[in-house]
Design an enzyme around this catalytic site. Structure first.
Site, PDB file in Angstrom:
ATOM      1  CE  LYS A  74       4.108   0.886  -6.267  1.00 48.92           C
ATOM      2  NZ  LYS A  74       2.747   1.175  -5.794  1.00 48.92           N
ATOM      3  CB  SER A 149       3.222   3.099  -2.393  1.00 42.63           C
ATOM      4  OG  SER A 149       2.376   2.419  -3.301  1.00 42.63           O
ATOM      5  CB  SER A 173      -0.301   3.722  -4.361  1.00 38.99           C
ATOM      6  OG  SER A 173      -0.067   3.782  -2.985  1.00 38.99           O
TER       7      SER A 173
HETATM    8  N1  GLN Z   1      -1.233   5.223   1.306  1.00 41.66           N
HETATM    9  C1  GLN Z   1      -1.982   4.022   1.399  1.00 41.66           C
HETATM   10  C2  GLN Z   1      -1.256   3.033   2.290  1.00 41.66           C
HETATM   11  O1  GLN Z   1      -0.291   3.400   2.835  1.00 41.66           O
HETATM   12  C3  GLN Z   1      -2.236   3.458   0.041  1.00 41.66           C
HETATM   13  C4  GLN Z   1      -1.078   2.719  -0.515  1.00 41.66           C
HETATM   14  C5  GLN Z   1      -1.366   2.103  -1.845  1.00 41.66           C
HETATM   15  O2  GLN Z   1      -2.333   2.433  -2.516  1.00 41.66           O
HETATM   16  N2  GLN Z   1      -0.528   1.164  -2.210  1.00 41.66           N
HETATM   17  O3  GLN Z   1      -1.641   1.936   2.453  1.00 41.66           O
END
Ligand code: GLN
Length: 486
Positions: A74, A149, A173
């Protein structure tokens, strides 16, 4: 070959059916031909050099279980040889002077880096549509989002572009994109995986973890990923563990807690059906179901969306045009340079979070929002400890729906936030959680979109979670399904 799991590929390397260079070439070709937009940066010459090294190690017999196997990272983990952008214009083209600990750990094990994976900007999002480098497509249905994400990570595996990937989970995420792309992913206990070189979003929540087709593969990856790192101030000193050691244990007598708050209104019926079927399968394997309650579930979204932006607003203050990445071209003085650089460099969602974060931390609002949120965070963690008095593991959905259509929620940030309802509490409590594929739903269209089952364990029970997941995967074949067009 590209449909194989890491464990299968490892056997092929061992028996010399394929070399690390051939394997890397195969994936590089698939990446070059792919239209999923899962990768931000690929540098075939660096990948092939690493693969050659791996073949030399294999020839010398200097191997680990992972030597020669490809992995993609990532783009939140910094790398010396590939750009490290966090999905942001702010860092586009940025090259780090060092490798993140996680990247280094996999290199030491002899894994071959395929490149850097697309993600929501600074890991903020649930659909991977917040990336400066464009949205990623879901390999099961290219009109759908892959989740976020870590959407690039999940799509790369499901699309046969990498057999393994790293992800990061701040509020879901790893688990949510794993669920939406029909693969397996685990977020370990907070503090287990080093955050050194992981571009920070919300430091008290961020946690790296592996994503792959199976629990067996995730165990193999965790063996290299979890270790104490003195360069990360919240790294936990855990005794070395073999995360594969419990995989074959029987799960007869396992008590599964099913939170009633996770199966109520808001959960789409196709997801509910697949989750219920998976719970039945667990009963067949000898587990018993207990209804439990996590009464503060509905507070997780407001609490998370105070704490995470607060930490983000502080973490992202380092992007000032002086030290890293983008700098505006035309400005009148220092303060104008800061303003223009940040206005140009950050996308809308990141700006929204910085504003919210600065607001909740500001004098007069700190007590009303930030402090309250911290108190409720503690209560959410206590809910889990109450629940674990009645059960060994908690199970429920990962996301309320299957993957939604690309573009369908882009103008509605709150709709995206609601997609995190079942994953945020685990993150706020710092608990390990994972997602395994348990079937398919249809969404609003008549398409085939994966459903994930969430497994939540108490602190440091990753080996147990992987065992519970592996036993399900021995009895079912959802993790063996592959998207047809890939
Ligand atoms: N969807 C959540 C956010 O937008 C979690 C994102 C994540 O875990 N990096 O913050």
């Amino acid at each position: 070959m590209h449909k194989h799991t890491l464990t299968e590929l490892s056997a092929q390397l061992k028996s010399k059916k394929i070399s690390a260079v051939e394997l890397a070439q195969l994936y590089l070709q698939r990446i070059a031909a792919s239209e999923l937009n899962a990768f931000i940066n690929v540098q075939p010459e660096f990948t092939l050099a690493q693969a050659k090294d791996a073949d030399a190690r294999i020839a010398r017999g200097d191997v680990t279980a992972l030597t020669g196997l490809p992995i993609a990272h990532k783009d939140i983990f910094v790398t010396r040889d590939w750009t490290s952008t966090a999905g942001s214009k702010m860092l586009s083209g940025y090259i780090s002077p060092f490798d993140a600990t996680v990247v280094e750990q996999f290199r030491n094990a002899g894994m071959v880096t395929l490149g850097k994976l697309n993600c929501d900007e600074f890991a903020m999002g649930s659909s991977n549509e917040n990336s400066f480098f464009g949205a990623v497509k879901n390999p099961w249905d290219t009109t759908a989002v892959p989740g976020g994400s870590s959407g690039g990570s999940a799509a790369a595996i499901a699309g046969g572009l990498a057999p393994a990937a790293t992800g990061t989970d701040t509020g879901g995420s790893i688990r949510q994109p794993a669920a939406l792309c029909g693969i397996t992913g685990i977020k370990p206990t907070y503090g287990s995986v080093s955050r050194y070189g992981m571009i920070a979003f919300a430091s008290s929540l961020d946690q790296g973890g592996p994503m792959a087709w199976t629990a067996e593969d995730c165990a193999l990856l965790l063996n290299s990923m979890i270790s104490f790192d003195q360069r990360d101030s919240t790294s936990i000193e855990r005794a070395p563990e073999d995360f594969s050691r419990h995989l074959s244990d029987s799960i007869k007598g396992l008590k599964i807690g099913v939170p009633k708050e996770y199966l109520g209104t808001g959960l789409a019926s196709d997801v509910a059906d697949a989750v219920q079927a998976a719970l039945k399968e667990y009963e067949k394997l000898g587990a018993t179901l207990v209804e439990i309650s996590l009464p503060k579930t509905s507070l997780a979204i407001p609490v998370y969306y105070v704490i995470a932006p607060a930490e983000a607003s502080s973490n992202l203050s380092r992007f000032d045009g002086v030290r890293y990445g983008h700098r505006a071209k035309n400005y009148t003085d220092l303060s104008d340079m800061y303003c223009k650089t940040r206005a140009e460099g950050f996308g809308d969602e990141v700006k929204r979070r910085i504003l919210v974060g600065a607001y909740v931390l500001s004098h007069g609002y700190y007590d009303a929002y930030y402090l309250q949120a911290q108190k409720i965070r503690r209560l959410i963690a206590q809910d889990f400890q109450e629940a674990f008095k009645q059960c060994d593991v908690i199970m429920g959905p990962v996301a309320p729906t299957v993957a939604w259509d690309l573009g369908s929620k882009v103008n509605d940030p709150v709709a995206n936030y609601l997609a995190d309802i079942y994953t945020l509490s685990t993150s706020l409590a710092g608990l390990p959680g994972m997602s395994i594929p348990v079937g398919f739903g249809q969404g609003e269209k008549n398409s085939r979109r994966p459903v994930g089952l969430q497994l939540i364990g108490n602190y440091f029970t990753e080996a147990k979670l992987l065992n519970i997941a592996h036993q399900y995967q021995l009895a079912t074949d959802w993790h063996k399904q592959r998207p047809t067009q890939n």
